[in-house]
Design an enzyme around this catalytic site. Structure first.
Site, PDB file in Angstrom:
ATOM      1  N   ASP A   8       0.862  -1.179   0.000  1.00  0.00           N
ATOM      2  CA  ASP A   8       0.000   0.000   0.000  1.00  0.00           C
ATOM      3  C   ASP A   8       0.903   1.234   0.000  1.00  0.00           C
ATOM      4  OD1 ASP A   8       0.858   0.356   2.633  1.00  0.00           O
ATOM      5  OD2 ASP A   8      -1.125   0.155   3.519  1.00  0.00           O
ATOM      6  N   CYS A  63       2.246  -3.732   4.181  1.00  0.00           N
ATOM      7  CA  CYS A  63       1.366  -2.617   4.549  1.00  0.00           C
ATOM      8  C   CYS A  63       1.886  -2.127   5.891  1.00  0.00           C
ATOM      9  CB  CYS A  63      -0.113  -3.024   4.564  1.00  0.00           C
ATOM     10  SG  CYS A  63      -0.619  -4.202   5.835  1.00  0.00           S
ATOM     11  N   THR A  65       1.198  -2.869   9.039  1.00  0.00           N
ATOM     12  CA  THR A  65       1.488  -3.970   9.967  1.00  0.00           C
ATOM     13  C   THR A  65       1.739  -5.299   9.271  1.00  0.00           C
ATOM     14  OG1 THR A  65      -0.835  -4.563  10.175  1.00  0.00           O
ATOM     15  CG2 THR A  65       0.039  -2.956  11.771  1.00  0.00           C
TER      16      THR A  65
END
Length: 147
Positions: A8, A63, A65
Site C-alpha cells: 500500500d 502494509c 502492519t
C-alpha cells in the site's frame, strides 16, 4: 526465482528498500506490482493471484502492519501468505508450512530486520515428507475443495 512484490502507499519506501536488497543479494527477479492503491486488497490480490497461478515462485506484500495484506492474500485460492516478524518464523513459513507469500509490516519492522526476514523466506524450501507434510496436505486439500 521469480518474485512478485506489492504494497500500500504507506509501505512504498520499505518495498523499494526490499527490492534493492533482493537485487543486491541476487535472490531473484522482482516484479513490482505497485503501491498506488490505498485499498491494499487490490494489490494483495493481484500478487496472490499471480503467485497462485504459478507465474511467480514467491510473493512479498507490505502494509503498515502486514496484517491487512496477509488477510487479503489468503482469500485467494492457492495463496498461502504468512505474516512474518522474526527470522525463525520466516524460515518455518517455508520449511514447515510451504507458504508462498511473505507479509511484512513497514511500521512494525525496521529495514535490517525486513532484509533478514526476506532472505530467510526466500532461501528456505519446504521439505517434502517432513513431519509437517500431513498438515500442509490438509490445508492444500481444503483449499482445492473450497468454492
Amino acid at each position: 526465482m521469480k518474485i512478485a512484490i506489492g504494497c500500500d502507499p504507506n509501505a512504498e519506501e520499505a518495498k523499494q528498500q526490499l527490492i534493492e536488497f533482493i537485487n543486491k543479494k541476487n535472490l531473484g527477479d522482482v516484479t513490482d506490482f505497485g503501491s498506488e492503491d490505498v485499498i491494499y486488497q487490490h494489490t494483495a490480490a493481484a500478487v496472490a493471484e499471480a503467485v497462485a497461478r504459478g507465474e511467480y515462485d514467491r510473493g512479498v506484500l507490505l502494509c503498515g502492519t502486514g496484517i491487512g495484506v496477509s488477510i487479503a492474500a489468503n482469500k485467494v485460492k492457492g495463496a498461502y501468505a504468512a505474516l512474518i516478524s522474526d527470522v525463525y518464523s520466516a524460515k518455518r513459513a517455508r520449511l514447515s508450512n510451504d507458504a508462498n507469500i511473505a507479509c511484512l509490516g513497514a511500521f512494525t519492522t525496521g529495514n535490517k530486520l525486513r532484509e533478514e526476514l526476506i532472505e530467510a523466506f526466500l532461501t528456505n524450501e519446504f521439505v517434502p515428507g517432513c513431519a509437517s507434510q500431513p498438515k500442509v496436505d490438509a490445508y492444500h486439500e481444503y483449499d482445492e475443495n473450497r468454492k
